[in-house]
Design an enzyme around this catalytic site. Structure first.
Site, PDB file in Angstrom:
ATOM      1  N   ARG A 103       0.751  -1.311  -0.158  1.00 36.94           N
ATOM      2  CA  ARG A 103       0.123   0.052  -0.045  1.00 36.94           C
ATOM      3  C   ARG A 103       0.923   1.387   0.067  1.00 36.94           C
ATOM      4  O   ARG A 103       0.490   2.285  -0.677  1.00 36.94           O
ATOM      5  CB  ARG A 103      -0.952  -0.020   1.123  1.00 36.94           C
ATOM      6  N   LYS A 138       1.020  24.990  -4.423  1.00 39.94           N
ATOM      7  CA  LYS A 138      -0.073  24.191  -4.006  1.00 39.94           C
ATOM      8  C   LYS A 138       0.048  22.763  -4.114  1.00 39.94           C
ATOM      9  O   LYS A 138      -0.727  22.166  -4.846  1.00 39.94           O
ATOM     10  CB  LYS A 138      -1.189  24.643  -4.933  1.00 39.94           C
ATOM     11  N   LYS A 170       1.962  39.426  -4.751  1.00 38.78           N
ATOM     12  CA  LYS A 170       0.681  39.074  -5.007  1.00 38.78           C
ATOM     13  C   LYS A 170      -0.111  40.167  -4.629  1.00 38.78           C
ATOM     14  O   LYS A 170       0.038  41.163  -3.874  1.00 38.78           O
ATOM     15  CB  LYS A 170       0.273  37.622  -4.436  1.00 38.78           C
ATOM     16  N   GLU A 200       2.078  39.967  -9.719  1.00 37.82           N
ATOM     17  CA  GLU A 200       0.873  39.299 -10.109  1.00 37.82           C
ATOM     18  C   GLU A 200       0.072  40.510 -10.376  1.00 37.82           C
ATOM     19  O   GLU A 200      -0.083  41.678  -9.668  1.00 37.82           O
ATOM     20  CB  GLU A 200       0.361  38.537  -8.978  1.00 37.82           C
ATOM     21  N   ASP A 221      -3.150  37.125 -14.108  1.00 34.47           N
ATOM     22  CA  ASP A 221      -4.133  36.278 -13.411  1.00 34.47           C
ATOM     23  C   ASP A 221      -5.567  36.327 -13.852  1.00 34.47           C
ATOM     24  O   ASP A 221      -6.090  37.630 -13.903  1.00 34.47           O
ATOM     25  CB  ASP A 221      -3.881  36.847 -11.853  1.00 34.47           C
TER      26      ASP A 221
END
Length: 284
Positions: A103, A138, A170, A200, A221
């Site tokens: 597994r 992410k 950002k 951004e 973006d």
């Protein structure tokens, strides 16, 4: 594909921790109860669906950490395309060990192969264009290096690995700084000459303001195709252009056609479905 493997010293702590999590306090109760201690067998890692292999070194390590006597013969290396029924590797030796490691080995192999497969789907979709497919931060906590490796196995490239290898300004940074100019100036005054700065932007007006300060890259973006085309024309090669915002294999070709340099896709690492791979018992 020139895909460099990750060093074993990086992989072993992750695989060891996963095995210990599975073994718990008493080991593999099921296998130890049913399989004789001296039983030996051959099993096969078999692809159940078409895709791209990644993470085989982790699977091999899982087997060998449980028992060094397990012999693994590799049929498909990382980065290889497989069809249903293709044998990725065979495992021969003590049966208890291979079933105990099964597994953990498959968890790594299926997950990373799923990322590689998803990456390849977008890379293939934009074939003929210059744009590269890149991942983001992410990622699954603790597995970033593995998941970014899987993106490379699928033909993609990596964005920054963490907060410490590049500056990405950002919207919240801009809001706190009081504007794009202030944010870029503060960033440039705080880091060395080898650290790249990306900003951004959501609008062409923001892009115009950013370009006056010559960032190394601009993240465009959630722009429409028309806005992207106009943005690329505005940049005119003065920096790297990157498009982002819920991009899929269906939408990527039109985005690549705008002339953007990079297409960043967060779901490759946080939501790609696994590639179905099984461990099949072949013989004793």
């Amino acid at each position: 594909m020139n895909l460099s493997p990750l060093p074993t010293i990086m992989l072993e702590p992750l695989v060891r921790a996963a095995l210990l999590e599975d073994l718990g306090r008493a080991g593999d109760l099921t296998t130890d109860a049913i399989v004789p201690k001296d039983h030996r067998a051959t099993t096969l890692l078999v692809a159940r669906q078409a895709g791209v292999v990644a993470g085989l070194d982790l699977a091999i390590l899982a087997f060998r950490l449980v028992d060094q006597d397990l012999a693994i013969a590799v049929g498909r290396v990382d980065g290889s395309h497989v069809a249903p029924g293709d044998i990725i590797a065979s495992v021969t030796g003590p049966t208890r060990a291979m079933l105990t490691a099964e597994r953990t080995a498959l968890n790594f192999l299926c997950h990373l192969s799923g990322i590689a497969t998803a990456t390849t789907s977008i890379v293939n979709a934009i074939g003929g264009h210059e744009a590269k497919v890149v991942c983001t931060r992410k990622t699954t906590p603790g597995l970033r290096a593995l998941e970014k490796y899987a993106v490379r196995a699928g033909g993609g490239s990596n964005h920054r690995f963490g907060l410490d290898d590049a500056i990405l300004i950002k919207d919240n940074h801009i809001a706190v700084a009081g504007g794009i100019r202030s944010a870029i100036e503060r960033a440039r005054n705080s880091v060395g000459h080898l650290v790249k700065i990306e900003v951004e932007v959501d609008t062409l007006a923001q892009l115009e303001e950013a370009l006056a300060l010559a960032p190394d890259a601009v993240l465009l973006d959630n722009m429409s195709l028309d806005e992207l085309r106009r943005a690329i024309a505005m940049v005119a090669g003065r920096g790297i252009t990157e498009a982002s915002g819920r991009i899929t294999a269906a939408t990527a070709p039109a985005i690549a056609a705008t002339g953007v340099d990079l297409i960043s896709v967060g779901w490759l690492t946080h939501s790609a479905p696994i590639l179905d791979i099984g461990l099949d018992y072949r013989s004793s």
